[in-house]
Design a protein around this motif. Sequence first.
Motif, PDB file in Angstrom:
ATOM      1  N   ILE A   1       1.178 -17.498  17.047  1.00 60.15           N
ATOM      2  CA  ILE A   1       1.952 -18.532  16.362  1.00 60.15           C
ATOM      3  C   ILE A   1       1.436 -18.749  14.942  1.00 60.15           C
ATOM      4  O   ILE A   1       2.224 -18.879  13.994  1.00 60.15           O
ATOM      5  CB  ILE A   1       1.934 -19.844  17.172  1.00 60.15           C
ATOM      6  CG1 ILE A   1       2.702 -19.652  18.488  1.00 60.15           C
ATOM      7  CG2 ILE A   1       2.542 -20.989  16.364  1.00 60.15           C
ATOM      8  CD1 ILE A   1       2.582 -20.809  19.452  1.00 60.15           C
TER       9      ILE A   1
ATOM     10  N   LEU B   1       5.337 -27.231  18.401  1.00 57.39           N
ATOM     11  CA  LEU B   1       3.960 -27.111  18.885  1.00 57.39           C
ATOM     12  C   LEU B   1       3.458 -28.343  19.635  1.00 57.39           C
ATOM     13  O   LEU B   1       2.554 -28.222  20.458  1.00 57.39           O
ATOM     14  CB  LEU B   1       3.024 -26.778  17.723  1.00 57.39           C
ATOM     15  CG  LEU B   1       3.242 -25.390  17.118  1.00 57.39           C
ATOM     16  CD1 LEU B   1       2.396 -25.207  15.868  1.00 57.39           C
ATOM     17  CD2 LEU B   1       2.941 -24.298  18.136  1.00 57.39           C
TER      18      LEU B   1
ATOM     19  N   TYR C   1       8.743 -22.843  25.629  1.00 57.86           N
ATOM     20  CA  TYR C   1       9.384 -22.336  24.423  1.00 57.86           C
ATOM     21  C   TYR C   1      10.672 -23.100  24.174  1.00 57.86           C
ATOM     22  O   TYR C   1      11.552 -23.110  25.024  1.00 57.86           O
ATOM     23  CB  TYR C   1       9.676 -20.835  24.566  1.00 57.86           C
ATOM     24  CG  TYR C   1      10.287 -20.233  23.331  1.00 57.86           C
ATOM     25  CD1 TYR C   1       9.479 -19.790  22.299  1.00 57.86           C
ATOM     26  CD2 TYR C   1      11.665 -20.127  23.191  1.00 57.86           C
ATOM     27  CE1 TYR C   1      10.018 -19.252  21.150  1.00 57.86           C
ATOM     28  CE2 TYR C   1      12.217 -19.591  22.051  1.00 57.86           C
ATOM     29  CZ  TYR C   1      11.387 -19.153  21.030  1.00 57.86           C
ATOM     30  OH  TYR C   1      11.935 -18.626  19.892  1.00 57.86           O
TER      31      TYR C   1
END
Length: 194
Positions: free
Chosen positions: A87, A127, A143
């Motif tokens: 990420i 996040l 996700y």
Amino acid sequence: MLDTHCRKYIQPLIKSGASIAMKMGLSANDVTILAMILGVLSGVLTYFGMGMIGIALLWFSGYLDAVDGTIARETKSSSPFGTVMDITFDRIVEGAIIIGVAHKFPQFSFQSLLLAVSIIISMTIFLTTGPLAENKGEKSFHYQAGLAERSEGFIMLSLMILLGDKAGIIINIFTAIVLFTAYQRFLEARKILK
């Protein structure tokens, strides 16, 4: 959106790349690092006016970014730190392209800054929701799909590079798409975290 809905069609190609990388002795983290290096180089090439090579490297970097996850799943080597690397390095690549365009075409510096801030907002929601929500997918965290995922970002970044001194409209459209995605993710977070 494209990543979520089209992955099943390109997964055989990604799996082939993962197989080649594993035969070469590369781990998922090795491929993640290679993808980041190529993506950053893409931003550097953009700055130096080598946009077509930059775009090719950007897309190969994105391909490797998918390959690394497949390697991690195939070898059962997924790790929390691998997720952090993945990420973080994705944002570094995006930042490199945005910086490359902003430096090459300073008239878009403010618009590029707004794009970067919109990405920060969207990723903050993504996040913070990820670890708080129950994970039901194959990734190592929850996700949140949205209008702007990695493929849409690469399309927009490529158009920014291609259009050069006319990239302002693409930067504005990309910013709007990212902010809409942030809104989608915020509403989803509100729904699933109540």
